[in-house]
Scaffold this motif. Structure first.
Motif, short mmCIF file in Angstrom:
data_model
loop_
_atom_site.label_atom_id
_atom_site.label_comp_id
_atom_site.label_asym_id
_atom_site.label_seq_id
_atom_site.Cartn_x
_atom_site.Cartn_y
_atom_site.Cartn_z
N LYS A 172 22.65 109.60 105.51
CA LYS A 172 22.58 109.44 106.96
C LYS A 172 21.96 108.09 107.33
O LYS A 172 22.42 107.42 108.25
CB LYS A 172 21.75 110.57 107.59
N ALA A 184 23.69 105.17 109.48
CA ALA A 184 23.02 104.65 110.67
C ALA A 184 22.82 103.15 110.56
O ALA A 184 23.05 102.40 111.52
CB ALA A 184 21.68 105.35 110.86
N ILE A 209 25.89 111.38 113.30
CA ILE A 209 25.23 111.06 112.03
C ILE A 209 24.07 112.02 111.77
O ILE A 209 23.88 112.50 110.65
CB ILE A 209 24.76 109.60 112.02
N LEU A 210 23.29 112.30 112.80
CA LEU A 210 22.12 113.16 112.65
C LEU A 210 22.49 114.57 112.17
O LEU A 210 21.84 115.14 111.31
CB LEU A 210 21.35 113.25 113.98
N MET A 243 25.33 115.52 110.65
CA MET A 243 26.27 115.58 109.55
C MET A 243 25.63 116.30 108.37
O MET A 243 24.44 116.11 108.11
CB MET A 243 26.63 114.15 109.12
#
Length: 90
Positions: free
Chosen positions: A41, A45, A31-32, A34
């Motif tokens: 994000k 999360a 996620i970080l 992407m």
């Protein structure tokens, strides 16, 4: 009627904890990094955290229901055994 519950080995407990930590870290890493906006994000999360929380809650609830049924069955078995013993004495 003594039923022993199976205990997990230390290796299994460590494995499950390590796999949870690794999977959470990999999802967080994904996620970080992407290529999305910050708010997207954050949404991913938040959804991931809620999904993990829901899985934990569902697992605990299913376990509690199973344990409750087991206790009810034990009580019913004890009552039946006591009834059979009293009938056998007569």
């Amino acid at each position: 009627m003594s039923q022993e519950t199976a205990q997990h080995t230390g290796a299994w407990v460590v494995f499950t904890q390590a796999s949870f930590i690794a999977s959470a870290a990999l999802v967080g890493f994904g996620i970080l990094f992407m290529p999305l906006d910050f708010w997207m994000k954050g949404y991913l999360a938040m959804g991931t955290v809620m999904l993990v929380q829901s899985c934990i809650t569902a697992t605990k609830t299913l376990r509690d229901v199973h344990e409750g049924r087991r206790m009810v069955n034990r009580i019913e078995d004890a009552r039946t055994e006591r009834l059979l013993m009293s009938v056998g004495k007569e």
